[in-house]
Design a protein around this motif. Structure first.
Motif, PDB file in Angstrom:
ATOM      1  N   PHE A   1     -16.253  19.345  -5.406  1.00 38.42           N
ATOM      2  CA  PHE A   1     -14.950  19.753  -5.921  1.00 38.42           C
ATOM      3  C   PHE A   1     -13.863  18.733  -5.607  1.00 38.42           C
ATOM      4  CE2 PHE A   1     -14.509  21.034  -1.540  1.00 38.42           C
ATOM      5  CZ  PHE A   1     -13.148  20.938  -1.278  1.00 38.42           C
ATOM      6  N   LEU A   2     -14.119  17.813  -4.676  1.00 40.11           N
ATOM      7  CA  LEU A   2     -13.097  16.846  -4.277  1.00 40.11           C
ATOM      8  C   LEU A   2     -12.738  15.940  -5.449  1.00 40.11           C
ATOM      9  CD1 LEU A   2     -14.364  15.788  -0.732  1.00 40.11           C
ATOM     10  CD2 LEU A   2     -12.396  17.240  -1.261  1.00 40.11           C
ATOM     11  N   PRO A   3     -11.460  15.724  -5.681  1.00 39.46           N
ATOM     12  CA  PRO A   3     -11.036  14.847  -6.780  1.00 39.46           C
ATOM     13  C   PRO A   3     -11.622  13.444  -6.635  1.00 39.46           C
ATOM     14  CG  PRO A   3      -9.168  16.108  -5.949  1.00 39.46           C
ATOM     15  CD  PRO A   3     -10.307  16.359  -5.009  1.00 39.46           C
ATOM     16  N   GLY A   4     -12.249  12.973  -7.695  1.00 40.78           N
ATOM     17  CA  GLY A   4     -12.849  11.641  -7.679  1.00 40.78           C
ATOM     18  C   GLY A   4     -14.322  11.639  -7.337  1.00 40.78           C
ATOM     19  N   ALA A   5     -14.868  12.769  -6.900  1.00 43.33           N
ATOM     20  CA  ALA A   5     -16.275  12.823  -6.486  1.00 43.33           C
ATOM     21  C   ALA A   5     -17.215  12.493  -7.638  1.00 43.33           C
ATOM     22  CB  ALA A   5     -16.613  14.203  -5.914  1.00 43.33           C
TER      23      ALA A   5
END
Length: 349
Positions: free
Chosen positions: A69-73
């Motif tokens: 869910f982390l942005p950029g993952a």
């Protein structure tokens, strides 16, 4: 109150100058990346991308599913899948960041690529005894997480205003996970000043908490229940709880990375248990070790001595190249040596 400026101004200036002189930046983190490794890597990437840099995060292996869910993952290059792509990026980088690891051996298959790259290297890390393999080392074992250290560095660089909601989500997640939801290594007031500043970017810390701690697949619930019911051993003479899971057990529950996140903390809720150890067989002749403790009983020194790892007083990890049986026997063989230290810790409690 203001955030303490604990990083030397000389190092802060050096990092800033190296970033400004670079266009292609690669960010690396350790094998089997956790919330702090991914949070610091993706958080830094988000800040640098906003500064018109070409930035790429590379991980040695697949990140845990629960952190996707982390942005950029979605843009991470996984070296175990895309070896040539990872090598090309490192060969052509102007600058490489080494996030949340203190020795090149901790990046596994990325080590030769990193060491052969001609790009200057910057370490940002909070583990003990950093090795001398970077041009600039921002190392602070006193810090609760690499994410908190990253924020401190950006703050001292005058770049805290560049931390938008995506970067803040990543940084907050690393701080959250590396302190067990701020339940250990989290008494520094600066930690909460940083959280307050991250909240001003518009992040939803409650949503992050629920995603990290309260979102479970069926298999995750089942494997954790099985581990506690069938695979937890209590050695009350040593105030120890030990959980082991071998590869066949992991396969039985269709284990994916992240399914046992937080499992090692559970036994600490048992009265009389001062420390907890979780040993998981990831591959043939390779096991991961996690340790947690309460009070003044230091598990980081045990991890360092037995499993070549480290961490904080109450939260540490390591690796063992051998069978899971041998890893357990190594732990058992060491128990008589720590009896006196354990008694002292229990007396203070």
């Amino acid at each position: 109150m203001t955030i303490t400026k604990s990083i030397s101004e000389e190092k802060v200036a050096a990092v800033k100058q190296m970033i400004e002189a670079s266009r292609k930046i690669v960010i690396t983190c350790h094998k089997t990346p956790d919330g702090d490794a991914l949070g610091s890597s993706l958080g830094l990437a988000a800040v640098l991308a906003g500064d018109n840099k070409q930035v790429q995060v590379i991980t040695p292996d697949t990140p845990p599913k629960l952190l996707k869910f982390l942005p950029g993952a979605e843009n991470i290059v996984i070296a175990s899948r895309y070896h040539e792509r990872a090598k090309h990026l490192l060969d052509n980088a102007d600058l490489v960041f080494c996030m949340d690891y203190n020795a090149p051996m901790r990046i596994d298959r990325l080590e030769p690529m990193l060491m052969e790259s001609g790009a200057p290297r910057i370490m940002i890390d909070h583990h003990l005894d950093p090795e001398d393999f970077t041009d600039v080392a921002i190392s602070s074992p006193e810090e609760s997480s690499t994410c908190a250290l990253l924020y401190r560095l950006l703050y001292q660089m005058g770049w805290s205003g560049k931390i938008h909601a995506d970067a803040a989500t990543c940084i907050y997640t690393g701080m959250l996970t590396d302190t067990g939801n701020f339940s250990y290594n989290s008494n520094n007031p600066d930690l909460y000043l940083i959280i307050a500043r991250l909240l001003t970017t518009g992040i939803n810390k409650d949503e992050i908490y629920n995603t990290v701690w309260n979102t479970n697949s069926v298999n995750r619930l089942r494997i954790c229940g099985y581990a506690i019911y069938k695979r937890m051993m209590l050695l009350r003479d040593y105030s120890l709880a030990l959980i082991t899971l071998n590869r066949s057990e992991l396969r039985e529950f269709d284990y994916v990375k992240g399914d046992t996140e937080g499992l090692v903390n559970k036994p600490l809720s048992i009265p009389g248990i001062v420390w907890s150890v979780f040993i998981r067989e990831d591959e043939d002749d390779f096991v991961k070790v996690s340790m947690r403790s309460t009070g003044d009983f230091h598990v980081n020194t045990i991890c360092e001595k037995l499993y070549g790892g480290g961490g904080h007083c109450n939260a540490a990890g390591g690796e063992y190249h051998g069978s899971i049986k041998a890893a357990v026997e190594k732990l058992f063989g060491y128990l008589p040596e720590i009896s006196a230290e354990l008694e002292k810790a229990k007396e203070k409690d």
